[in-house]
Design a protein around this motif. Structure first.
Motif, PDB file in Angstrom:
ATOM      1  N   TYR A 184       0.798  -1.223   0.000  1.00  0.00           N
ATOM      2  CA  TYR A 184       0.000   0.000   0.000  1.00  0.00           C
ATOM      3  C   TYR A 184       0.834   1.279   0.000  1.00  0.00           C
ATOM      4  O   TYR A 184       0.480   2.235  -0.707  1.00  0.00           O
ATOM      5  CB  TYR A 184      -0.982  -0.021   1.166  1.00  0.00           C
ATOM      6  CG  TYR A 184      -1.943  -1.187   1.101  1.00  0.00           C
ATOM      7  CD1 TYR A 184      -2.649  -1.462  -0.072  1.00  0.00           C
ATOM      8  CD2 TYR A 184      -2.131  -2.025   2.199  1.00  0.00           C
ATOM      9  CE1 TYR A 184      -3.523  -2.541  -0.150  1.00  0.00           C
ATOM     10  CE2 TYR A 184      -3.000  -3.106   2.140  1.00  0.00           C
ATOM     11  CZ  TYR A 184      -3.694  -3.360   0.970  1.00  0.00           C
ATOM     12  OH  TYR A 184      -4.554  -4.437   0.897  1.00  0.00           O
ATOM     13  N   PRO A 185       1.950   1.365   0.768  1.00  0.00           N
ATOM     14  CA  PRO A 185       2.733   2.613   0.723  1.00  0.00           C
ATOM     15  C   PRO A 185       3.205   2.973  -0.685  1.00  0.00           C
ATOM     16  O   PRO A 185       3.243   4.154  -1.047  1.00  0.00           O
ATOM     17  CB  PRO A 185       3.919   2.305   1.653  1.00  0.00           C
ATOM     18  CG  PRO A 185       3.386   1.291   2.613  1.00  0.00           C
ATOM     19  CD  PRO A 185       2.463   0.443   1.793  1.00  0.00           C
ATOM     20  N   TYR A 188       0.572   4.733  -2.590  1.00  0.00           N
ATOM     21  CA  TYR A 188       0.484   6.170  -2.312  1.00  0.00           C
ATOM     22  C   TYR A 188       1.427   6.936  -3.242  1.00  0.00           C
ATOM     23  O   TYR A 188       1.063   7.980  -3.797  1.00  0.00           O
ATOM     24  CB  TYR A 188       0.862   6.492  -0.862  1.00  0.00           C
ATOM     25  CG  TYR A 188       0.198   5.669   0.224  1.00  0.00           C
ATOM     26  CD1 TYR A 188      -0.969   4.942  -0.012  1.00  0.00           C
ATOM     27  CD2 TYR A 188       0.754   5.629   1.502  1.00  0.00           C
ATOM     28  CE1 TYR A 188      -1.551   4.191   0.999  1.00  0.00           C
ATOM     29  CE2 TYR A 188       0.176   4.889   2.521  1.00  0.00           C
ATOM     30  CZ  TYR A 188      -0.974   4.154   2.268  1.00  0.00           C
ATOM     31  OH  TYR A 188      -1.545   3.414   3.274  1.00  0.00           O
ATOM     32  N   LYS A 189       2.655   6.408  -3.396  1.00  0.00           N
ATOM     33  CA  LYS A 189       3.637   7.089  -4.253  1.00  0.00           C
ATOM     34  C   LYS A 189       3.182   7.102  -5.706  1.00  0.00           C
ATOM     35  O   LYS A 189       3.407   8.077  -6.430  1.00  0.00           O
ATOM     36  CB  LYS A 189       5.013   6.398  -4.158  1.00  0.00           C
ATOM     37  CG  LYS A 189       5.561   6.255  -2.753  1.00  0.00           C
ATOM     38  CD  LYS A 189       5.665   7.569  -2.026  1.00  0.00           C
ATOM     39  CE  LYS A 189       6.155   7.369  -0.601  1.00  0.00           C
ATOM     40  NZ  LYS A 189       5.804   8.506   0.281  1.00  0.00           N
ATOM     41  N   GLY A 219      -5.041   2.994   4.655  1.00  0.00           N
ATOM     42  CA  GLY A 219      -4.007   3.861   5.199  1.00  0.00           C
ATOM     43  C   GLY A 219      -3.747   5.132   4.412  1.00  0.00           C
ATOM     44  O   GLY A 219      -3.011   6.004   4.885  1.00  0.00           O
ATOM     45  N   PHE A 220      -4.353   5.255   3.220  1.00  0.00           N
ATOM     46  CA  PHE A 220      -4.058   6.448   2.407  1.00  0.00           C
ATOM     47  C   PHE A 220      -4.657   7.695   3.040  1.00  0.00           C
ATOM     48  O   PHE A 220      -3.975   8.710   3.202  1.00  0.00           O
ATOM     49  CB  PHE A 220      -4.591   6.271   0.981  1.00  0.00           C
ATOM     50  CG  PHE A 220      -4.380   7.483   0.114  1.00  0.00           C
ATOM     51  CD1 PHE A 220      -3.115   7.792  -0.372  1.00  0.00           C
ATOM     52  CD2 PHE A 220      -5.441   8.321  -0.215  1.00  0.00           C
ATOM     53  CE1 PHE A 220      -2.908   8.915  -1.171  1.00  0.00           C
ATOM     54  CE2 PHE A 220      -5.246   9.444  -1.001  1.00  0.00           C
ATOM     55  CZ  PHE A 220      -3.978   9.742  -1.486  1.00  0.00           C
ATOM     56  N   ASN A 221      -5.933   7.612   3.398  1.00  0.00           N
ATOM     57  CA  ASN A 221      -6.589   8.755   4.018  1.00  0.00           C
ATOM     58  C   ASN A 221      -5.936   9.016   5.375  1.00  0.00           C
ATOM     59  O   ASN A 221      -5.919   8.170   6.251  1.00  0.00           O
ATOM     60  CB  ASN A 221      -8.090   8.475   4.187  1.00  0.00           C
ATOM     61  CG  ASN A 221      -8.855   9.735   4.504  1.00  0.00           C
ATOM     62  OD1 ASN A 221      -8.307  10.828   4.459  1.00  0.00           O
ATOM     63  ND2 ASN A 221     -10.126   9.577   4.844  1.00  0.00           N
ATOM     64  N   SER A 223      -2.675   9.862   5.534  1.00  0.00           N
ATOM     65  CA  SER A 223      -1.229   9.765   5.323  1.00  0.00           C
ATOM     66  C   SER A 223      -0.673  11.122   4.883  1.00  0.00           C
ATOM     67  O   SER A 223      -1.418  12.003   4.430  1.00  0.00           O
ATOM     68  CB  SER A 223      -0.915   8.726   4.250  1.00  0.00           C
ATOM     69  OG  SER A 223      -1.381   9.162   2.984  1.00  0.00           O
ATOM     70  N   GLU A 224       0.642  11.303   5.017  1.00  0.00           N
ATOM     71  CA  GLU A 224       1.256  12.558   4.574  1.00  0.00           C
ATOM     72  C   GLU A 224       1.136  12.706   3.058  1.00  0.00           C
ATOM     73  O   GLU A 224       1.055  13.825   2.547  1.00  0.00           O
ATOM     74  CB  GLU A 224       2.719  12.646   5.016  1.00  0.00           C
ATOM     75  CG  GLU A 224       3.649  11.612   4.392  1.00  0.00           C
ATOM     76  CD  GLU A 224       5.116  11.914   4.680  1.00  0.00           C
ATOM     77  OE1 GLU A 224       5.456  13.083   4.958  1.00  0.00           O
ATOM     78  OE2 GLU A 224       5.922  10.962   4.610  1.00  0.00           O
ATOM     79  N   ASP A 225       1.094  11.574   2.348  1.00  0.00           N
ATOM     80  CA  ASP A 225       0.925  11.618   0.890  1.00  0.00           C
ATOM     81  C   ASP A 225      -0.426  12.226   0.538  1.00  0.00           C
ATOM     82  O   ASP A 225      -0.520  13.090  -0.343  1.00  0.00           O
ATOM     83  CB  ASP A 225       1.015  10.203   0.309  1.00  0.00           C
ATOM     84  CG  ASP A 225       2.297   9.495   0.701  1.00  0.00           C
ATOM     85  OD1 ASP A 225       3.203   9.387  -0.132  1.00  0.00           O
ATOM     86  OD2 ASP A 225       2.386   9.046   1.856  1.00  0.00           O
ATOM     87  N   CYS A 226      -1.455  11.781   1.235  1.00  0.00           N
ATOM     88  CA  CYS A 226      -2.808  12.277   0.990  1.00  0.00           C
ATOM     89  C   CYS A 226      -2.896  13.768   1.304  1.00  0.00           C
ATOM     90  O   CYS A 226      -3.427  14.555   0.516  1.00  0.00           O
ATOM     91  CB  CYS A 226      -3.801  11.478   1.839  1.00  0.00           C
ATOM     92  SG  CYS A 226      -5.512  12.030   1.672  1.00  0.00           S
TER      93      CYS A 226
END
Length: 306
Positions: A184-185, A188-189, A219-221, A223-226
């Protein structure tokens, strides 16, 4: 030394021809022995840096061995040494197809990847095709990690060539595989990469949809990426170049793969970075009531001249 190796190669060629003509004390041609001699000749010529002769010997070995797959690939590598890269790739592709027909897909995939690396700087479009073919071979064998790695190479080349429509599709396929293997991480990328590609396509709607669809990834919502992507889209929509540049210069974006980091650093908002003016808020009177909009000045001639 080179002359000695050339003579050695010529001797092996002569032996190979004898095996093909008379079988060397046999009544029929001895193809296996001939192929072996051609192989030895190829090595000798290669050591003498006579790559044209080495390539020819490899091709003769392939024919004598009834289309020996490895010999075709070796001939391709000789052409590489001669800087004849398109011709080298053709032979390696032929070897790869033969590996597939022979039921050795792993060897076929490795050959295709080698061909992609050979041609990448000369013909990126061909390299993309080869990497995608390799990914398909790995995916058919359910080796998804290897498949997604090759898709990543193809995606980056497409971005480098500014073929953004194709890049968007390629990155989506990467993202689907990473989701399938529960990495999953990295999803995000890939969402960040997608958004940057879509914004360079001037397609804000597609970029926003990518983020919205990614909320379903665990985990996306939150996250720092989101958070960064939401800030980026807000700045882009408001034509706030400062906000967009701040996000794209953050470590999260700058330390991505180089091709995507460059997309971030070169991203320009529509309208040249002129912020949209916020809607005017009604002014309150001292008593707390909302002031009515000012009436237009009365036209002194509204009733006519008379």
């Amino acid at each position: 030394m080179a002359a000695q190796k050339i003579n050695e190669g010529l001797e092996h060629l002569a032996k190979a021809e004898k095996y093909l003509k008379t079988g060397f004390l046999k009544w029929k041609p001895d193809y296996d022995s001939a192929a072996s001699e051609y192989g030895k000749a190829a090595v000798a010529f290669k050591n003498a840096k006579q790559f044209e002769q080495a390539k020819d010997a490899c091709l003769r070995e392939a024919v004598a061995h009834e289309n020996n797959r490895a010999a075709y690939e070796q001939a391709g590598m000789m052409l590489k040494e001669m800087q004849k890269l398109p011709e080298a790739v053709q032979l390696i592709e032929k070897a790869s197809m033969m590996y597939l027909e022979n039921g050795t897909p792993d060897t076929a995939a490795m050959a295709l990847e080698r061909a992609g690396k050979l041609i990448e700087n000369v013909d990126p479009e061909k390299a993309v095709q080869l990497y995608q073919q390799t990914a398909n071979v790995f995916e058919n064998e359910e080796r998804l990690r290897q498949a997604v790695e090759l898709l990543g190479k193809a995606s980056r080349l497409l971005v480098r060539g500014r073929r953004f429509d194709e890049a968007a599709l390629s990155i989506q396929k990467e993202k689907n595989i990473y989701k399938e293997i529960e990495n999953y991480p990295t999803c995000y990328k890939k969402t960040i990469a997608q958004v940057l590609v879509h914004l360079h396509r001037n397609d804000y709607v597609a970029a926003e949809r990518c983020v919205r669809e990614s909320y379903s990834i665990p985990g996306f919502n939150g996250s720092e990426d989101c958070a960064a992507l939401e800030q980026l889209l807000e700045g882009y929509d408001q034509q706030d170049q400062d906000q967009v540049s701040e996000v794209c210069n953050s470590p999260l974006f700058k330390y991505m793969d180089n091709d995507y980091a460059k997309l971030g650093l070169s991203l320009v908002v529509p309208g040249g970075g002129i912020k949209k003016k916020p809607a005017a808020t009604p002014q309150a009177t001292p008593e707390g009531t909302t002031a009515a909009p000012a009436e237009e000045e009365e036209d002194e001639y509204a009733g006519g001249l008379c």
